[in-house]
Design a protein around this motif. Structure first.
Motif, PDB file in Angstrom:
ATOM      1  N   TYR A  30       0.833  -1.210   0.000  1.00  0.00           N
ATOM      2  CA  TYR A  30       0.000   0.000   0.000  1.00  0.00           C
ATOM      3  C   TYR A  30       0.864   1.255   0.000  1.00  0.00           C
ATOM      4  CZ  TYR A  30      -4.895  -1.442   0.326  1.00  0.00           C
ATOM      5  OH  TYR A  30      -6.147  -1.901   0.035  1.00  0.00           O
ATOM      6  N   LEU A  33       2.108   1.870  -3.449  1.00  0.00           N
ATOM      7  CA  LEU A  33       1.046   2.410  -4.297  1.00  0.00           C
ATOM      8  C   LEU A  33       0.837   3.898  -4.014  1.00  0.00           C
ATOM      9  CD1 LEU A  33      -1.347   2.297  -6.261  1.00  0.00           C
ATOM     10  CD2 LEU A  33      -2.744   1.470  -4.345  1.00  0.00           C
ATOM     11  N   ILE A  50      -1.657   1.869 -13.133  1.00  0.00           N
ATOM     12  CA  ILE A  50      -0.893   1.364 -12.003  1.00  0.00           C
ATOM     13  C   ILE A  50      -0.815  -0.142 -12.125  1.00  0.00           C
ATOM     14  CG2 ILE A  50      -0.836   1.088  -9.494  1.00  0.00           C
ATOM     15  CD1 ILE A  50      -0.435   3.977 -10.294  1.00  0.00           C
ATOM     16  N   GLY A  52       0.731  -3.562 -10.358  1.00  0.00           N
ATOM     17  CA  GLY A  52       1.299  -4.057  -9.119  1.00  0.00           C
ATOM     18  C   GLY A  52       1.132  -5.558  -9.020  1.00  0.00           C
ATOM     19  N   LEU A  91      -6.121   0.161 -12.782  1.00  0.00           N
ATOM     20  CA  LEU A  91      -5.392  -0.676 -11.823  1.00  0.00           C
ATOM     21  C   LEU A  91      -5.255  -2.055 -12.435  1.00  0.00           C
ATOM     22  CD1 LEU A  91      -7.344   0.415  -8.646  1.00  0.00           C
ATOM     23  CD2 LEU A  91      -4.969   0.980  -9.163  1.00  0.00           C
TER      24      LEU A  91
END
Length: 104
Positions: A30, A33, A50, A52, A91
């Protein structure tokens, strides 16, 4: 924590730092991010993708997974507040093996 900001296949910024006092790997994900989002805002970016390798973080921020851990609720809220500052945010979860760009 490692974060790489890329614009049109060009590395714009690489951030690598130790996160002291972070209790879990999910908290660290987190924080990474949030760091990415803050730097993208500082660069004036309005549209971001983003990527991840933490499915938990990506899916919780996207709203498709619930948040059971109290320690992640505040971080999730902070990430979502930052996301509101963009015109569009995508995302995307990627497999850890594909997330191999190394920081110098």
């Amino acid at each position: 924590m490692g974060v790489i900001l890329i614009d049109n296949d060009v590395v714009v910024n690489e951030i690598s730092k130790e996160l002291e006092g972070i209790g879990t790997n999910n908290e660290a994900e987190y924080f990474a991010l949030i760091e990415r989002l803050q730097h993208a805002i500082n660069l004036g970016w309005k549209d971001v993708c983003i990527q991840g390798d933490s499915r938990l973080v990506i899916d919780q921020v996207a709203g498709s997974w619930s948040i059971n851990a109290d320690n992640l609720k505040k971080l999730n809220a902070e990430a979502k507040e930052l996301i509101k500052r963009f015109t569009s945010v995508k995302l995307e979860w990627i497999e850890r093996e594909r997330n191999s760009k190394s920081l110098s």
